[in-house]
Scaffold this active site. Structure first.
Site, mmCIF file in Angstrom:
data_model
loop_
_atom_site.group_PDB
_atom_site.id
_atom_site.type_symbol
_atom_site.label_atom_id
_atom_site.label_comp_id
_atom_site.label_asym_id
_atom_site.label_seq_id
_atom_site.Cartn_x
_atom_site.Cartn_y
_atom_site.Cartn_z
ATOM 1 N N GLU A 135 -26.233 0.992 6.178
ATOM 2 C CA GLU A 135 -26.525 -0.276 5.478
ATOM 3 C C GLU A 135 -27.908 -0.828 5.840
ATOM 4 O O GLU A 135 -28.516 -1.534 5.056
ATOM 5 C CB GLU A 135 -25.441 -1.310 5.793
ATOM 6 N N CYS A 186 -12.151 2.814 -0.809
ATOM 7 C CA CYS A 186 -12.526 2.400 0.544
ATOM 8 C C CYS A 186 -11.418 2.896 1.475
ATOM 9 O O CYS A 186 -10.243 2.581 1.253
ATOM 10 C CB CYS A 186 -12.620 0.871 0.584
ATOM 11 N N ASN A 187 -11.800 3.660 2.464
ATOM 12 C CA ASN A 187 -10.788 4.202 3.383
ATOM 13 C C ASN A 187 -10.090 3.103 4.169
ATOM 14 O O ASN A 187 -8.884 3.145 4.380
ATOM 15 C CB ASN A 187 -11.446 5.168 4.364
ATOM 16 N N THR A 188 -10.866 2.115 4.605
ATOM 17 C CA THR A 188 -10.290 1.051 5.426
ATOM 18 C C THR A 188 -9.244 0.276 4.617
ATOM 19 O O THR A 188 -8.143 -0.007 5.108
ATOM 20 C CB THR A 188 -11.408 0.117 5.931
ATOM 21 N N TYR A 193 -15.368 -4.308 6.323
ATOM 22 C CA TYR A 193 -13.927 -4.399 6.573
ATOM 23 C C TYR A 193 -13.530 -3.582 7.816
ATOM 24 O O TYR A 193 -12.478 -3.808 8.388
ATOM 25 C CB TYR A 193 -13.143 -3.814 5.387
ATOM 26 N N GLY A 194 -14.388 -2.602 8.163
ATOM 27 C CA GLY A 194 -14.024 -1.588 9.161
ATOM 28 C C GLY A 194 -13.577 -2.119 10.504
ATOM 29 O O GLY A 194 -12.776 -1.500 11.186
ATOM 30 N N ASP A 204 -14.287 -1.574 -3.518
ATOM 31 C CA ASP A 204 -14.698 -1.241 -2.144
ATOM 32 C C ASP A 204 -15.094 -2.529 -1.425
ATOM 33 O O ASP A 204 -15.392 -3.549 -2.060
ATOM 34 C CB ASP A 204 -15.895 -0.275 -2.156
ATOM 35 N N SER A 205 -15.120 -2.457 -0.095
ATOM 36 C CA SER A 205 -15.560 -3.615 0.681
ATOM 37 C C SER A 205 -17.017 -3.963 0.360
ATOM 38 O O SER A 205 -17.430 -5.101 0.552
ATOM 39 C CB SER A 205 -15.420 -3.312 2.171
ATOM 40 N N CYS A 229 -14.881 7.958 5.455
ATOM 41 C CA CYS A 229 -15.503 6.669 5.152
ATOM 42 C C CYS A 229 -16.494 6.912 4.028
ATOM 43 O O CYS A 229 -17.240 7.901 4.052
ATOM 44 C CB CYS A 229 -16.219 6.113 6.379
ATOM 45 N N THR A 230 -16.495 6.010 3.068
ATOM 46 C CA THR A 230 -17.299 6.224 1.863
ATOM 47 C C THR A 230 -18.805 6.196 2.113
ATOM 48 O O THR A 230 -19.572 6.639 1.268
ATOM 49 C CB THR A 230 -16.934 5.164 0.818
ATOM 50 N N HIS A 231 -19.230 5.681 3.280
ATOM 51 C CA HIS A 231 -20.664 5.654 3.604
ATOM 52 C C HIS A 231 -21.166 7.000 4.133
ATOM 53 O O HIS A 231 -22.356 7.279 4.073
ATOM 54 C CB HIS A 231 -20.951 4.621 4.694
HETATM 55 N N1 DGL Z 1 -16.058 1.520 2.695
HETATM 56 C C1 DGL Z 1 -15.453 1.463 4.000
HETATM 57 C C2 DGL Z 1 -14.609 2.720 4.253
HETATM 58 O O1 DGL Z 1 -14.612 3.641 3.497
HETATM 59 C C3 DGL Z 1 -16.437 1.275 5.106
HETATM 60 C C4 DGL Z 1 -17.263 0.014 5.046
HETATM 61 C C5 DGL Z 1 -16.687 -1.183 5.762
HETATM 62 O O2 DGL Z 1 -16.453 -1.133 6.976
HETATM 63 O O3 DGL Z 1 -16.493 -2.198 5.062
HETATM 64 O O4 DGL Z 1 -13.921 2.784 5.239
#
Ligand code: DGL
Length: 274
Positions: free
Chosen positions: A159, A74-76, A43-44, A11-12, A193-195
């Protein structure tokens, strides 16, 4: 002596820990190696090229650490890098290894949940502008209507541990009403998004109770279990020693402090220099 071949979970930063938690719950016997690229997160908001470059670098690192199978939790990264890695890089760098993402398993189940056939997607700006969710949903369920909403403030809220703040309410309410204004028949919303599972209580507070929220952890874990069943040749290559190692490209002290919020228990990470 058998060599450890952990399943890599990338993940990012911290978000993938919400996915790893569910994977370990469903598949406790394997070895796992988690890598968070915290030094370069988020990363988003980054460009396609940058997310691809960073993700590929981390995947190569996980391959070098003996992972045969890597999950982009990570979705991004799944939205912006997975396709290129699978189609262009894997055949050259490691044709026998595999990289899987989180978007496909999520889209596979969504059509079974929605009764109206109207689905909403919430995600980072990168995930939403990539259009990955509507494209993937269309492949499985061509009659489903998809509307999306980018929520760029939600990751910083999590975060910075502002989950319980009024600011969180403000942004969550704003993005949800934007999404529902696009289509009042939406009955299923993907938390892309994983958050976002960390915000679920607040999200529910601002949504009509009939709307189904799709959180990815369990779905991705079920998808992985199914993948391993369908690919015994890969299943045999993943070692089963019940170990979990955590790596971060940033400070392990900072990682360990925040990680338990995502993982649900204490984490001891090591620093990894890319
Ligand atoms: N983990 C990223 C996702 O699922 C979001 C966090 C990021 O922007 O790095 O999209």
């Amino acid at each position: 002596m058998s060599i450890k071949k952990p399943i890599g979970v990338f993940d990012s930063g911290f978000g993938g820990l919400t996915v790893l938690k569910e994977i370990v719950k469903q598949l406790p016997n394997y070895d796992y190696l988690y890598l968070g690229d915290n030094a370069r997160a988020p990363y988003g908001s980054r460009s396609f090229e940058t997310v691809y470059e960073y993700t590929l670098e981390c995947v190569k690192q996980l391959f070098a650490m003996d992972c045969e199978l890597v999950i982009l939790a990570c979705n991004t990264a799944s939205a912006k890098a997975l396709r290129n890695i699978q189609q262009h890089d894997l055949p050259k760098i490691a044709p026998e290894k595999r990289v899987l993402g989180v978007i496909r398993p999520t889209t596979e189940v969504v059509g079974k949940l929605s009764k109206t056939g109207h689905v909403g997607v919430l995600g980072t700006t990168g995930t939403i502008t990539s259009n990955s969710y509507p494209i993937e949903i269309e492949k499985f369920y061509p009659t489903i209507t998809v509307h999306q909403e980018a929520c760029p403030m939600w990751v910083p809220i999590v975060e910075n541990n502002e989950i319980e703040s009024e600011a969180a309410d403000l942004f969550i309410q704003k993005n949800l009403s934007n999404l529902l204004a696009k289509d009042k028949n939406i009955d299923t919303i993907i938390l892309g998004c994983t958050h976002y599972p960390l915000l679920i209580r607040k999200i529910k507070k601002h949504l009509p109770s009939n709307i189904i929220l799709v959180s990815q952890g369990e779905i991705v874990a079920e998808g992985l279990a199914d993948y391993l069943k369908r690919h015994p040749e890969m299943e045999e290559r993943c070692s089963k020693g019940k170990s979990i190692e955590f790596y971060t490209t940033d400070s392990p002290e900072n990682f360990d402090k925040a990680a338990s919020m995502f993982y649900g228990k204490e984490v001891r990470s090591k620093h990894l220099e890319l």
